[in-house]
Every structure is written in C-alpha cells, then in structure tokens.
Design a protein around this motif. Structure first.
Motif, mmCIF file in Angstrom:
data_model
loop_
_atom_site.group_PDB
_atom_site.id
_atom_site.type_symbol
_atom_site.label_atom_id
_atom_site.label_comp_id
_atom_site.label_asym_id
_atom_site.label_seq_id
_atom_site.Cartn_x
_atom_site.Cartn_y
_atom_site.Cartn_z
ATOM 1 N N ASN A 145 29.876 39.988 21.308
ATOM 2 C CA ASN A 145 30.039 38.909 20.336
ATOM 3 C C ASN A 145 31.441 38.361 20.525
ATOM 4 O OD1 ASN A 145 31.938 39.705 17.799
ATOM 5 N ND2 ASN A 145 31.069 41.517 18.780
ATOM 6 N N HIS A 146 31.716 37.203 19.902
ATOM 7 C CA HIS A 146 33.099 36.713 20.013
ATOM 8 C C HIS A 146 33.681 36.434 18.638
ATOM 9 C CE1 HIS A 146 31.635 32.419 19.962
ATOM 10 N NE2 HIS A 146 30.620 32.965 20.573
ATOM 11 N N ASP A 147 33.422 37.371 17.729
ATOM 12 C CA ASP A 147 34.030 37.296 16.415
ATOM 13 C C ASP A 147 35.456 37.866 16.518
ATOM 14 O OD1 ASP A 147 32.878 37.251 13.264
ATOM 15 O OD2 ASP A 147 34.742 38.344 13.632
ATOM 16 N N PRO A 148 36.432 37.204 15.877
ATOM 17 C CA PRO A 148 37.811 37.717 15.959
ATOM 18 C C PRO A 148 37.941 39.157 15.463
ATOM 19 C CG PRO A 148 37.769 35.541 14.929
ATOM 20 C CD PRO A 148 36.338 35.948 15.124
ATOM 21 N N ALA A 149 37.026 39.621 14.610
ATOM 22 C CA ALA A 149 37.118 40.991 14.073
ATOM 23 C C ALA A 149 36.961 42.044 15.162
ATOM 24 C CB ALA A 149 36.055 41.203 12.996
ATOM 25 N N THR A 150 36.317 41.677 16.274
ATOM 26 C CA THR A 150 36.082 42.672 17.320
ATOM 27 C C THR A 150 36.990 42.460 18.542
ATOM 28 O OG1 THR A 150 34.302 41.366 18.238
ATOM 29 C CG2 THR A 150 33.675 43.049 16.639
ATOM 30 N N ILE A 151 38.115 41.836 18.314
ATOM 31 C CA ILE A 151 39.038 41.590 19.431
ATOM 32 C C ILE A 151 39.534 42.914 20.037
ATOM 33 C CG2 ILE A 151 41.106 41.443 17.962
ATOM 34 C CD1 ILE A 151 42.069 39.138 19.763
ATOM 35 N N GLY A 152 39.522 43.995 19.244
ATOM 36 C CA GLY A 152 39.932 45.303 19.762
ATOM 37 C C GLY A 152 38.777 46.127 20.302
ATOM 38 N N VAL A 153 37.597 45.509 20.434
ATOM 39 C CA VAL A 153 36.393 46.251 20.859
ATOM 40 C C VAL A 153 35.974 45.875 22.288
ATOM 41 C CG1 VAL A 153 33.932 46.607 20.369
ATOM 42 C CG2 VAL A 153 35.572 46.477 18.479
ATOM 43 N N VAL A 154 35.957 44.581 22.564
ATOM 44 C CA VAL A 154 35.421 44.115 23.855
ATOM 45 C C VAL A 154 36.516 43.447 24.695
ATOM 46 C CG1 VAL A 154 33.006 43.825 23.214
ATOM 47 C CG2 VAL A 154 34.621 42.035 22.636
ATOM 48 N N THR A 155 36.379 43.531 26.021
ATOM 49 C CA THR A 155 37.314 42.843 26.926
ATOM 50 C C THR A 155 37.205 41.341 26.641
ATOM 51 O OG1 THR A 155 36.746 44.535 28.565
ATOM 52 C CG2 THR A 155 38.049 42.664 29.330
ATOM 53 N N GLN A 156 38.328 40.734 26.364
ATOM 54 C CA GLN A 156 38.299 39.352 25.890
ATOM 55 C C GLN A 156 38.008 38.348 27.022
ATOM 56 O OE1 GLN A 156 38.722 38.310 22.371
ATOM 57 N NE2 GLN A 156 37.822 40.337 22.616
#
Ligand code: SF4
Length: 423
Positions: free
Chosen positions: A47-58
C-alpha cells in the motif's frame, strides 16, 4: 574485512537517493555495466499510505536505485515482488510504484514467472526451494530491504527479505519456533545478494512486519556482503546481531561476519545514528480485557501460530471501540476450562487440533495468516482494518486475472509453477 557504507539521506527525493546510491555502488566495487540487474524490494504489506512508510521499501527509493544502476550502465533493470493479497500485480498497483520505474525498469510479477527447484547443500532445516528462475538467472541480484523489527524473525533485513521469493504456501512451511531461522538461513544461501541497498531513511519499530511504526534514521545502508550489512543495520536499531539466530547460522557457515572487528563502516558513524528500537511482541495474554487466551504449555510458537494471530489481531486492536469478546486457543497442551463459549472461540493450528470442536478451527502448522485475518473479519465484522486504496487492489486483480485469462485463451493452461510443487 567487509565494508558497509552508511550514506546520509534524509528524505525520499529520488534524485538524492540516486546520487547516494551511485556513490555506494561505486565504493562497493560492484560493477553493473552491461549486466542484467534484478532488484527485490519488500512489499510485505502493499500500500502507499504514509502510516506504513516504516513497513515497505518506498517507491521513490526504488526509483532512485533504478536510476543509479542505469547511470552506471546496467543493460536491464528488473524490479520483482509478490503480493500477500491476490495476484502479484496487485502489490505493484497498491504500492503506486509504476510512476517511479516506468520506462527505466521492468516489473517482474512472481506469480507469472517460470519457477525452478533449487537445492541447498548441508541445510540447517530445509534443503530444497521453489523460486522464480529470474532471481537465479540475473547477472546481479540487488536486495532492497526495509530496515525494521519483526515479530517472527526478530528483524527484517536483507537475509529475511529473500523469504518473499517463495510462494505463499511455501513461505509458511517451517514457520515455527524451532525451524524458521534455520529455513531463512538456508534460503539465503540459494543466492546471497551481490549488493544490498537498504531503505533505512525511515525504518520501522514496534509491531513489525505489518504494523511497524516509522523511525527516521535518515541514512542509506549498503554493501556487497548482506550479512555484514544486516549486522550494521541491527546495531542501528539497538539490536545485537549475535542475538539473531538466522544471522548466527550464516556467520557460522562463513557467509558473512557479524562482529565489529570484521566490518569496516564507511561514512556516517553507527553510534551517531543508532537508537534503541521498540521490539515486536507476539504476546496475546493481557492484550485486551475482552480477549481470553488459552496457550499450550507444551508448545506455542511465537514465530508460528501465536504470532500469526497477534499479527492479524493488531489490526483490530488498533481500531477504537473494539469491545467484542473473543477466546483464543492456540498451541499444544492447553488446559481448557468448561465455560469457553464456542461461538466466540478461535482454535488455532494443528497443535490445538484436540480442541477443534470447541470453536472455529483453523488448521495448519502454522495457520495461514490470511485464514486468521479473514476469520477475524467475519467475527468482528465492519470494514477491513487495513491501509489500502481499494481501487489500486482492484486494478491489480483485474490486471493479474486478465493475464491468466490471456494465457488460457492462448492455450497455456496451468500456472508457471507446477501445482505439484506448491503442495
Ligand atoms: S501448529 Fe503452530 S504451535 Fe504447533 S508447531 Fe506448528 S506453528 Fe507451532
């Protein structure tokens, strides 16, 4: 002495990432000129929700890496990943990555790829894997992990990133306390990366992998030895690399070093950037007054069934006002009282099979994560507690099933991975 490079990069501006990564590649001695390069980011929760910026390679980070490789003369750059939700293409749409790689890299959807079976000599746990052929065949393999803590494997770094090469059913095989770290080490040996460029601009702490909270480190970590890069990344998170079992296996096999004395850090200093990350917890007891937990005394895997439940439950616990009662029976050797209401009870995993009549039974060793998730969705009701732009997933589903339909009409029935290999 292995070199690990720490290069300051405080934001996801692709031009800044491109310059920093070019420096790291040149300093590492890896030469992409004239070579096909396969990139493996982490889309664990696409997903590209800002909340998961620390979860997936951007995606802008991936775009910057692709540009750097093209600058240095790579003949072809591929970006490959899979999805935990539907066809692999759905992950690419959900991540919003296409604008960053359009015309400069080829997307590779694992569920559409030819697969091969590969053997690992003298394995710790698992000596054979079914993987996309492109991973083995590319001239260079570059791993792009997101640095974060992980409730199943302690940390997710370049070594753990390889787990994404496996089909879903294969990914959960040996996902138990006794076997997971050994399996991760075995899979790494199928093909260690030629280069690691880790997205540690914003890393993840807390309930990783799926709900890690962002921590700004403002740095890119890279190097030609993945184990050494992971050791430095551990230190950036305040984790002792010697405490991570899969890293110890690889150190003991001579694949890479963990100790400070065998790793030269070039660029920023680890001490200036490191901070103690909040570690993940798979605990179920005491989570919520409405949730009663009956854990096996003989066996109850934090890296398996217990973690799978916690991983799914976290999404609901994060929703305000969640008050519905739930009983959870998990593991082997559960001492069960007689007043457990089967209409409110989840029985999880093969170890709990003796109690399968005491609630909704979810078999498996471990239980499949999505089975737990969708069972909880049926019980709690309401909307899916996930960060997602549903339209993106729909586009991915249409594209993925469109590809399958096109194959069918060409007479190419069956998946590229033989069914007999995914049992
Ligand atoms: S069934 Fe679950 S608790 Fe039992 S060994 Fe497998 S993963 Fe562990």
């Amino acid at each position: 002495m292995e070199k690990v490079f720490l290069r300051r990069q405080r934001d996801y501006d692709p031009a800044g990432v491109r310059a920093a990564v070019r420096d790291i590649i040149e300093a590492s001695g890896v030469d992409p000129k004239g070579k096909s390069v396969f990139l493996k980011p982490s889309f664990v929760y696409p997903n590209h929700d800002p909340a998961t910026i620390g979860v997936v390679t951007q995606p802008p980070f991936i775009g910057g890496v692709v540009q750097a490789l093209n600058d240095l003369g790579a003949s072809r750059v591929m970006v490959g990943e899979d999805s935990t939700l539907g066809p692999s293409r759905s992950a690419f749409y959900a991540m919003g990555i296409f604008p960053y790689i359009k015309g400069i890299a080829t997307p590779v959807y694992f569920d559409e790829e030819r697969h091969i079976r590969v053997d690992v000599p003298s394995p710790v746990v698992q000596g054979s894997f079914v993987v996309p052929a492109v991973w083995k065949e590319a001239d260079l393999f570059v791993s792009l992990p997101k640095i974060k803590v992980n409730m199943f494997a302690d940390v997710t770094l370049s070594v753990k990133n390889n787990l994404g090469f496996l089909r879903q059913k294969h990914r959960v095989r040996n996902h138990t306390d006794r076997t997971l770290h050994g399996k991760i080490a075995d899979l790494y040996r199928v093909r260690p990366p030629d280069l690691v460029i880790a997205d540690s601009i914003v890393a993840g702490e807390g309930q990783g992998p799926m709900l890690a909270s962002p921590v700004e480190l403002g740095v890119i970590a890279g190097g030609a030895n993945g184990v050494a890069v992971d050791a430095v990344a551990c230190r950036l998170m305040g984790v002792d690399p010697d405490s991570v079992e899969h890293l110890r296996h690889l150190r003991d096999a001579g694949i890479g070093p963990l100790s400070d004395g065998e790793i030269e850090v070039v660029g920023e200093s680890v001490e200036d950037i490191a901070r103690p990350f909040v570690r993940s917890s798979a605990e179920l007891v005491g989570l919520n007054e409405n949730i009663r937990v009956f854990e096996g005394q003989e066996r109850c895997c934090a890296y398996g069934c217990k973690g799978m439940v916690r991983n799914s439950l976290d999404a609901w616990l994060a929703k305000p006002g969640q008050r519905k009662e739930l009983n959870i029976i998990v593991g082997k050797g559960v001492d069960l009282p007689s007043d457990v209401d089967p209409r409110r009870t989840l029985v999880v995993g093969d170890c709990a099979a003796e109690h399968s009549g005491r609630g909704w039974y979810l078999p498996g060793c471990p239980v499949m994560p999505m089975h737990t998730f969708f069972r909880l969705l049926r019980y709690f009701g309401g909307t899916l507690p996930i960060y997602a732009k549903y339209g993106d997933y729909v586009k991915g589903y249409v594209a993925g099933y469109g590809w399958k339909a096109a194959r069918y009409f060409k007479g190419l029935t069956g998946p590229p991975v033989p069914r007999s290999w995914i049992r």
